[in-house]
Design a protein around this motif. Structure first.
Motif, PDB file in Angstrom:
ATOM      1  N   ARG A   1       0.816  -1.393  -0.205  1.00 48.55           N
ATOM      2  CA  ARG A   1       0.068   0.050  -0.070  1.00 48.55           C
ATOM      3  C   ARG A   1       0.843   1.324  -0.129  1.00 48.55           C
ATOM      4  O   ARG A   1       0.341   2.219  -0.418  1.00 48.55           O
ATOM      5  N   ALA A   2       1.932   1.181   0.393  1.00 50.43           N
ATOM      6  CA  ALA A   2       2.893   2.414   0.267  1.00 50.43           C
ATOM      7  C   ALA A   2       3.597   2.819  -0.872  1.00 50.43           C
ATOM      8  O   ALA A   2       4.030   3.896  -0.913  1.00 50.43           O
ATOM      9  N   LEU A   3       3.457   1.795  -1.816  1.00 50.97           N
ATOM     10  CA  LEU A   3       4.159   2.247  -3.057  1.00 50.97           C
ATOM     11  C   LEU A   3       2.968   2.372  -4.140  1.00 50.97           C
ATOM     12  O   LEU A   3       2.282   1.419  -4.519  1.00 50.97           O
ATOM     13  N   PRO A   4       3.260   3.543  -5.051  1.00 52.94           N
ATOM     14  CA  PRO A   4       2.510   3.682  -6.092  1.00 52.94           C
ATOM     15  C   PRO A   4       2.526   2.723  -7.413  1.00 52.94           C
ATOM     16  O   PRO A   4       1.723   2.524  -8.072  1.00 52.94           O
TER      17      PRO A   4
ATOM     18  N   GLY B   1       2.346   0.003  13.447  1.00 54.27           N
ATOM     19  CA  GLY B   1       1.593   0.834  12.738  1.00 54.27           C
ATOM     20  C   GLY B   1       1.997   2.058  11.762  1.00 54.27           C
ATOM     21  O   GLY B   1       1.519   2.821  11.265  1.00 54.27           O
ATOM     22  N   LEU B   2       3.395   2.214  11.923  1.00 47.60           N
ATOM     23  CA  LEU B   2       3.843   3.096  11.248  1.00 47.60           C
ATOM     24  C   LEU B   2       4.207   3.246   9.666  1.00 47.60           C
ATOM     25  O   LEU B   2       4.340   1.868   9.172  1.00 47.60           O
ATOM     26  N   ASP B   3       4.001   4.283   9.070  1.00 49.68           N
ATOM     27  CA  ASP B   3       4.196   4.091   7.631  1.00 49.68           C
ATOM     28  C   ASP B   3       5.596   3.827   7.135  1.00 49.68           C
ATOM     29  O   ASP B   3       6.580   4.718   7.423  1.00 49.68           O
ATOM     30  N   PRO B   4       5.757   2.942   6.327  1.00 44.75           N
ATOM     31  CA  PRO B   4       7.167   2.650   5.903  1.00 44.75           C
ATOM     32  C   PRO B   4       7.750   3.722   5.095  1.00 44.75           C
ATOM     33  O   PRO B   4       9.036   3.673   4.758  1.00 44.75           O
ATOM     34  N   ARG B   5       6.718   4.796   4.674  1.00 39.77           N
ATOM     35  CA  ARG B   5       7.247   5.780   4.010  1.00 39.77           C
ATOM     36  C   ARG B   5       7.825   6.960   4.741  1.00 39.77           C
ATOM     37  O   ARG B   5       8.459   8.163   4.295  1.00 39.77           O
ATOM     38  N   SER B   6       7.453   6.829   6.190  1.00 39.46           N
ATOM     39  CA  SER B   6       7.952   7.928   7.139  1.00 39.46           C
ATOM     40  C   SER B   6       9.282   8.202   7.048  1.00 39.46           C
ATOM     41  O   SER B   6      10.152   7.325   7.153  1.00 39.46           O
ATOM     42  N   PRO B   7       9.887   9.327   7.237  1.00 36.18           N
ATOM     43  CA  PRO B   7      11.174   9.749   7.531  1.00 36.18           C
ATOM     44  C   PRO B   7      11.819   9.234   8.261  1.00 36.18           C
ATOM     45  O   PRO B   7      11.538   8.680   9.671  1.00 36.18           O
ATOM     46  N   GLY B   8      12.782   8.586   8.083  1.00 35.49           N
ATOM     47  CA  GLY B   8      13.810   7.661   9.230  1.00 35.49           C
ATOM     48  C   GLY B   8      13.208   6.294   9.594  1.00 35.49           C
ATOM     49  O   GLY B   8      13.568   5.785  10.613  1.00 35.49           O
ATOM     50  N   PHE B   9      12.127   5.860   8.622  1.00 28.30           N
ATOM     51  CA  PHE B   9      11.635   4.731   9.218  1.00 28.30           C
ATOM     52  C   PHE B   9      12.650   3.479   9.216  1.00 28.30           C
ATOM     53  O   PHE B   9      12.488   2.613  10.125  1.00 28.30           O
ATOM     54  N   GLY B  10      13.423   3.460   8.337  1.00 30.66           N
ATOM     55  CA  GLY B  10      14.547   2.305   8.451  1.00 30.66           C
ATOM     56  C   GLY B  10      15.792   2.676   8.914  1.00 30.66           C
ATOM     57  O   GLY B  10      16.907   1.965   8.940  1.00 30.66           O
ATOM     58  N   ASN B  11      15.871   3.889   9.743  1.00 28.53           N
ATOM     59  CA  ASN B  11      17.094   4.177  10.542  1.00 28.53           C
ATOM     60  C   ASN B  11      17.364   3.368  11.896  1.00 28.53           C
ATOM     61  O   ASN B  11      16.333   3.146  12.595  1.00 28.53           O
TER      62      ASN B  11
ATOM     63  N   GLU C   1      23.739   1.284   8.166  1.00 28.35           N
ATOM     64  CA  GLU C   1      23.141   1.578   6.994  1.00 28.35           C
ATOM     65  C   GLU C   1      21.565   1.793   7.037  1.00 28.35           C
ATOM     66  O   GLU C   1      20.856   0.939   7.917  1.00 28.35           O
ATOM     67  N   PRO C   2      20.747   2.623   6.605  1.00 25.36           N
ATOM     68  CA  PRO C   2      19.315   2.598   6.662  1.00 25.36           C
ATOM     69  C   PRO C   2      18.887   1.399   5.908  1.00 25.36           C
ATOM     70  O   PRO C   2      19.183   0.990   4.905  1.00 25.36           O
ATOM     71  N   GLY C   3      17.989   0.698   6.594  1.00 27.70           N
ATOM     72  CA  GLY C   3      16.941  -0.432   6.032  1.00 27.70           C
ATOM     73  C   GLY C   3      16.130  -0.206   5.250  1.00 27.70           C
ATOM     74  O   GLY C   3      15.381   0.892   5.662  1.00 27.70           O
ATOM     75  N   CYS C   4      15.556  -0.885   4.371  1.00 27.24           N
ATOM     76  CA  CYS C   4      14.286  -0.446   3.636  1.00 27.24           C
ATOM     77  C   CYS C   4      13.837  -1.781   2.841  1.00 27.24           C
ATOM     78  O   CYS C   4      14.192  -2.201   1.752  1.00 27.24           O
ATOM     79  N   TYR C   5      12.797  -2.437   3.438  1.00 26.89           N
ATOM     80  CA  TYR C   5      11.910  -3.215   3.032  1.00 26.89           C
ATOM     81  C   TYR C   5      11.397  -2.824   1.580  1.00 26.89           C
ATOM     82  O   TYR C   5      10.925  -3.867   1.031  1.00 26.89           O
ATOM     83  N   LEU C   6      10.944  -1.697   1.830  1.00 27.11           N
ATOM     84  CA  LEU C   6      10.163  -1.257   0.490  1.00 27.11           C
ATOM     85  C   LEU C   6      11.033  -1.499  -0.873  1.00 27.11           C
ATOM     86  O   LEU C   6      10.697  -1.694  -1.913  1.00 27.11           O
ATOM     87  N   ASP C   7      12.478  -1.514  -0.811  1.00 27.76           N
ATOM     88  CA  ASP C   7      13.243  -1.919  -1.894  1.00 27.76           C
ATOM     89  C   ASP C   7      13.053  -3.277  -2.486  1.00 27.76           C
ATOM     90  O   ASP C   7      12.991  -3.317  -3.703  1.00 27.76           O
ATOM     91  N   PHE C   8      12.571  -4.307  -1.677  1.00 27.56           N
ATOM     92  CA  PHE C   8      12.191  -5.484  -2.101  1.00 27.56           C
ATOM     93  C   PHE C   8      10.996  -5.387  -3.153  1.00 27.56           C
ATOM     94  O   PHE C   8      11.157  -5.839  -4.377  1.00 27.56           O
ATOM     95  N   TYR C   9       9.775  -4.619  -2.820  1.00 27.72           N
ATOM     96  CA  TYR C   9       8.938  -4.596  -3.578  1.00 27.72           C
ATOM     97  C   TYR C   9       9.161  -3.594  -4.728  1.00 27.72           C
ATOM     98  O   TYR C   9       8.510  -3.627  -5.843  1.00 27.72           O
ATOM     99  N   ARG C  10      10.009  -2.766  -4.653  1.00 23.44           N
ATOM    100  CA  ARG C  10      10.221  -1.918  -5.709  1.00 23.44           C
ATOM    101  C   ARG C  10      10.939  -2.833  -6.786  1.00 23.44           C
ATOM    102  O   ARG C  10      10.867  -2.470  -7.982  1.00 23.44           O
ATOM    103  N   GLY C  11      11.903  -3.793  -6.469  1.00 25.79           N
ATOM    104  CA  GLY C  11      12.492  -4.603  -7.223  1.00 25.79           C
ATOM    105  C   GLY C  11      11.314  -5.653  -7.856  1.00 25.79           C
ATOM    106  O   GLY C  11      11.577  -6.025  -9.028  1.00 25.79           O
ATOM    107  N   VAL C  12      10.431  -5.910  -7.239  1.00 22.33           N
ATOM    108  CA  VAL C  12       9.197  -6.789  -7.847  1.00 22.33           C
ATOM    109  C   VAL C  12       8.643  -6.019  -9.042  1.00 22.33           C
ATOM    110  O   VAL C  12       8.278  -6.469  -9.831  1.00 22.33           O
TER     111      VAL C  12
END
Length: 342
Positions: free
Chosen positions: A40-43, A262-272, A292-303
């Motif tokens: 839901r976080a990714l367009p 329940g934090l939005d994974p797009r929120s600033p500093g989410f993966g810090n 390093e900042p983590g980013c689970y969103l990058d998995f779905y960007r890759g999908v």
């Protein structure tokens, strides 16, 4: 003096790709905590449905669904993924991708035959602490590596309700956390030469394994992977030692905890991760290494890139397939009490 207009207008930005229309099968923690918020976080995605297993036929029959995400008990992964691929859908499966290598091989072959994406949600490749270890290895920060340790400790004296702690194919801590730790070792070092393992159920009420200790050999390099449910003072999450020094990092990547809150994974500093690691050099100097900042969103960007642009999958299923083979060997090693070639 008037300026002359530029006769060549600036190029328009590329039109956004049509969102990938996805359906999620699984209303448990994996689906509601991880997959649904990330999708839901990714367009790049439109999440059309969150379904239970009983609703799978309707999801697979829906011609608008392009991608099926499977987040159900492990023993159901292979059958659901095969049905989705047969229906012409792209597939994301939670780890582990199946309960054995034979099922994994069938899925990989079926995806190739149908020309569809098959990938596995090995999200811990995008943990910030793991990304830090991977970077330091690439930079040669500790010289030639001699010992790598990855530990995942919990303190859960009481059995947690749920399918993971009930006897069934694909349950137990080795399948659960071992899938992550083995995947990280495979990413860093590849397939080992040998494996030896100790796997046990330590809590009196435990019906499946709740502790393991794996040792992998790569020439002179040793890799130790361990997890426990009875450690109140956790060991370092990662420790990397080599000819030029050591790097040690405590604590777990915070993304799961923040998703559960329940934090939005797009929120600033989410993966810090505010917890730094420590690099100790051969001369005794110590240096704090920011995580390093983590980013689970990058998995779905890759999908999305794999489906829309033909990019490689974010996780090639051959990696998780290799992890399943090591799990099989680890169980055999523990039963037989001996080192096995990998």
């Amino acid at each position: 003096m008037p300026t002359t207009p530029d006769p060549t207008p600036a190029p328009l930005p590329p039109a956004p790709a049509e969102p990938v229309r996805a359906a999620l099968i699984g209303r448990g923690a994996g689906g509601t905590v991880f997959h649904a918020p990330l999708l839901r976080a990714l367009p790049e995605f439109q999440l059309l449905a969150v379904a239970g297993s009983a609703e799978t036929p309707a999801v697979l029959a829906d011609p608008t669904v392009e991608l099926v995400v499977i987040s159900t008990p492990t023993e159901t992964h292979a059958a659901l993924a095969a049905a989705a691929l047969e229906a012409g859908k792209h597939v994301v499966i939670d780890k582990p991708m199946a309960v054995d290598v034979a099922d994994a091989d069938r899925l990989i072959a079926l995806a190739a035959e149908r020309g569809r994406l098959l990938t596995v949600f090995q999200n811990r490749r995008w943990d910030g602490d793991f990304l830090t270890v991977r970077r330091l290895l690439g930079e040669g920060a500790v010289g030639r590596p001699a010992l790598f340790e990855a530990c995942w400790d919990r303190f859960r004296p009481t059995i947690k309700p749920g399918w993971r702690e009930r006897p069934a194919p694909g349950t137990g801590l080795l399948f659960d956390l071992g899938s992550h730790l083995l995947d990280q070792a495979l990413v860093l070092f590849g397939v080992p030469e040998w494996i030896e393992a100790d796997v046990a159920a330590q809590r009196p009420e435990a019906a499946v394994d709740d502790w393991f200790d794996l040792r992998l050999g790569y020439g002179p390099l040793r890799v130790r992977l361990s997890a426990s449910t009875l450690v109140a003072d956790p060991r370092p999450r990662f420790a990397l030692h080599g000819s030029g020094g050591s790097f040690v990092k405590h604590g777990l990547d915070p993304q799961e905890e923040r998703l559960r809150a329940g934090l939005d994974p797009r929120s600033p500093g989410f993966g810090n991760d505010p917890v730094a690691g420590t690099l100790t050099l051969a001369d005794g100097r110590r240096e704090a290494i920011a995580t390093e900042p983590g980013c689970y969103l990058d998995f779905y960007r890759g999908v999305a890139a794999a489906i829309r642009a033909g990019a490689p999958p974010p996780v090639d299923p051959a990696g998780p397939r290799a992890g399943l083979r090591l799990i099989d060997l680890a169980r055999r090693s523990a039963r037989e009490g001996r080192r096995l070639p990998a």
